[in-house]
Write a protein that holds these residues in place. Structure first.
Motif, mmCIF file in Angstrom:
data_model
loop_
_atom_site.group_PDB
_atom_site.id
_atom_site.type_symbol
_atom_site.label_atom_id
_atom_site.label_comp_id
_atom_site.label_asym_id
_atom_site.label_seq_id
_atom_site.Cartn_x
_atom_site.Cartn_y
_atom_site.Cartn_z
ATOM 1 N N SER A 146 20.704 -4.059 16.252
ATOM 2 C CA SER A 146 21.128 -4.004 17.620
ATOM 3 C C SER A 146 22.375 -5.031 17.793
ATOM 4 O O SER A 146 22.995 -4.848 18.589
ATOM 5 C CB SER A 146 20.116 -4.427 18.735
ATOM 6 O OG SER A 146 19.006 -3.499 18.747
ATOM 7 N N LEU A 147 22.744 -5.905 16.886
ATOM 8 C CA LEU A 147 23.654 -7.041 17.125
ATOM 9 C C LEU A 147 24.862 -6.252 17.113
ATOM 10 O O LEU A 147 25.732 -6.649 17.820
ATOM 11 C CB LEU A 147 23.571 -8.002 15.834
ATOM 12 C CG LEU A 147 22.638 -9.151 16.177
ATOM 13 C CD1 LEU A 147 22.397 -10.011 14.841
ATOM 14 C CD2 LEU A 147 23.062 -10.219 17.260
ATOM 15 N N PRO A 148 25.281 -5.385 16.272
ATOM 16 C CA PRO A 148 26.460 -4.879 16.738
ATOM 17 C C PRO A 148 27.041 -4.302 18.182
ATOM 18 O O PRO A 148 27.995 -4.283 18.534
ATOM 19 C CB PRO A 148 26.599 -3.630 15.368
ATOM 20 C CG PRO A 148 25.569 -3.902 14.413
ATOM 21 C CD PRO A 148 24.563 -4.759 15.298
ATOM 22 N N LEU A 149 25.995 -3.699 18.634
ATOM 23 C CA LEU A 149 26.095 -3.239 20.203
ATOM 24 C C LEU A 149 26.403 -4.644 21.192
ATOM 25 O O LEU A 149 27.152 -4.462 22.118
ATOM 26 C CB LEU A 149 25.026 -2.831 20.558
ATOM 27 C CG LEU A 149 24.632 -1.458 19.853
ATOM 28 C CD1 LEU A 149 23.051 -1.028 20.728
ATOM 29 C CD2 LEU A 149 25.681 -0.424 20.117
ATOM 30 N N PHE A 150 26.055 -5.750 20.651
ATOM 31 C CA PHE A 150 26.260 -7.082 21.367
ATOM 32 C C PHE A 150 27.187 -8.254 20.733
ATOM 33 O O PHE A 150 27.388 -9.148 21.173
ATOM 34 C CB PHE A 150 24.789 -7.722 21.714
ATOM 35 C CG PHE A 150 24.041 -6.563 22.368
ATOM 36 C CD1 PHE A 150 24.234 -6.194 23.769
ATOM 37 C CD2 PHE A 150 23.014 -6.105 21.740
ATOM 38 C CE1 PHE A 150 23.328 -5.367 24.301
ATOM 39 C CE2 PHE A 150 22.294 -5.173 22.349
ATOM 40 C CZ PHE A 150 22.347 -4.904 23.833
ATOM 41 N N LYS A 151 27.963 -7.557 19.901
ATOM 42 C CA LYS A 151 29.029 -8.592 19.326
ATOM 43 C C LYS A 151 30.039 -9.124 20.182
ATOM 44 O O LYS A 151 30.397 -8.395 20.927
ATOM 45 C CB LYS A 151 29.765 -8.002 18.200
ATOM 46 C CG LYS A 151 30.630 -8.986 17.366
ATOM 47 C CD LYS A 151 31.476 -7.928 16.430
ATOM 48 C CE LYS A 151 32.432 -9.159 15.643
ATOM 49 N NZ LYS A 151 33.069 -8.526 14.626
ATOM 50 N N PRO A 152 30.013 -10.303 20.608
ATOM 51 C CA PRO A 152 30.933 -11.134 21.658
ATOM 52 C C PRO A 152 32.371 -10.764 21.382
ATOM 53 O O PRO A 152 32.931 -10.395 20.135
ATOM 54 C CB PRO A 152 30.669 -12.610 21.335
ATOM 55 C CG PRO A 152 29.611 -12.662 20.772
ATOM 56 C CD PRO A 152 29.322 -11.488 19.880
ATOM 57 N N GLY A 153 33.047 -10.474 22.439
ATOM 58 C CA GLY A 153 34.535 -9.987 22.206
ATOM 59 C C GLY A 153 35.224 -11.261 22.098
ATOM 60 O O GLY A 153 34.762 -12.346 22.253
ATOM 61 N N PRO A 154 36.580 -11.411 21.831
ATOM 62 C CA PRO A 154 37.269 -12.278 21.406
ATOM 63 C C PRO A 154 37.563 -13.300 22.335
ATOM 64 O O PRO A 154 37.755 -14.535 22.280
ATOM 65 C CB PRO A 154 38.756 -11.690 21.022
ATOM 66 C CG PRO A 154 38.669 -10.282 21.756
ATOM 67 C CD PRO A 154 37.366 -9.827 21.657
ATOM 68 N N ASP A 155 37.618 -12.883 23.837
ATOM 69 C CA ASP A 155 37.671 -13.891 25.154
ATOM 70 C C ASP A 155 36.368 -14.030 25.622
ATOM 71 O O ASP A 155 36.290 -14.564 26.936
ATOM 72 C CB ASP A 155 38.636 -12.996 26.190
ATOM 73 C CG ASP A 155 39.809 -12.416 25.418
ATOM 74 O OD1 ASP A 155 40.615 -13.641 24.788
ATOM 75 O OD2 ASP A 155 40.268 -11.605 25.812
ATOM 76 N N ALA A 156 35.234 -13.894 24.948
ATOM 77 C CA ALA A 156 33.762 -14.209 25.711
ATOM 78 C C ALA A 156 33.797 -15.813 25.573
ATOM 79 O O ALA A 156 34.414 -16.477 24.825
ATOM 80 C CB ALA A 156 32.938 -13.903 24.750
#
Length: 200
Positions: free
Chosen positions: A130-140
């Motif tokens: 499931s991790l790919p669905l919740f990868k943080p964006g660059p501005d997180a």
């Protein structure tokens, strides 16, 4: 001159796989903690010693049942993504072919054999997928990596309960509807979770 006939070679891998399937069915019928090696051997109509040649202990055989399910989960998620719900759909299709191991593991993953880490290992495998669905964006905001790890495990309980219900056909739905529903759940959960956990 007497010609000796060679005994056919025993396919130990096939026998092992067959015994794992038989053991899973016995565990499902008798209970995870009640079934014995004798029960497995009787169900296979085989001497108990054959089981011990392939599995050094009852615990090793029970662990082989778990490994079958874990391998099926990893195989389903290793295939190309085809949309929300597709991976669970592949896992369900595999489980339909031989549901006993899946039902044994899913029904017991939270209570497992004494000292078992079934839940931890199954949860870790699900989280990894499931991790790919919740990868943080660059501005997180700071700490997003830790939050994404937490977010990736949020649907574990629903997954376990749903798979049991589906394999026992207790919800009145067909598999296509179940997978469509699961896809909607995952898509909406991803959107809401990314917002709540500040991953973008």
């Amino acid at each position: 001159m007497t010609v000796l006939k060679r005994k056919p070679r025993v396919d130990h891998a096939a026998r092992r796989e067959a015994y794992v399937g038989i053991a899973a069915q016995v565990l499902l019928e008798r209970g995870l903690h009640a079934a014995t090696m004798r029960d497995f051997a009787e169900a296979a109509n085989a001497p108990k010693v054959l089981f011990y040649r392939l599995f050094p202990s009852r615990e090793a055989l029970v662990e082989a049942v778990f490994d079958r399910v874990l391998q099926a989960l990893e195989n389903a998620y290793a295939s190309p993504w085809e949309g929300y719900g597709s991976m669970v759909g592949k896992l369900l299709a595999t489980a339909r072919q031989d549901p006993a191991p899946f039902l044994v593991v899913l029904k017991n993953c939270r209570t497992g054999p004494t000292g078992s880490d079934w839940e931890t290992r199954l949860r870790a495998a699900m989280k990894e997928t499931s991790l790919p669905l919740f990868k943080p964006g660059p501005d997180a905001p700071a700490g997003a990596e830790a939050r994404s790890q937490q977010a990736a495990g949020m649907l574990f309980g629903l997954f376990v309960d749903s798979m049991i219900t589906w394999l026992e056909d207790r919800d009145g739905l067909d598999d296509a509807t179940r997978i469509k529903w699961w896809g909607h759940i995952v898509r909406e959960a991803r959107k809401a979770t990314r917002e709540a956990f500040r991953l973008d």
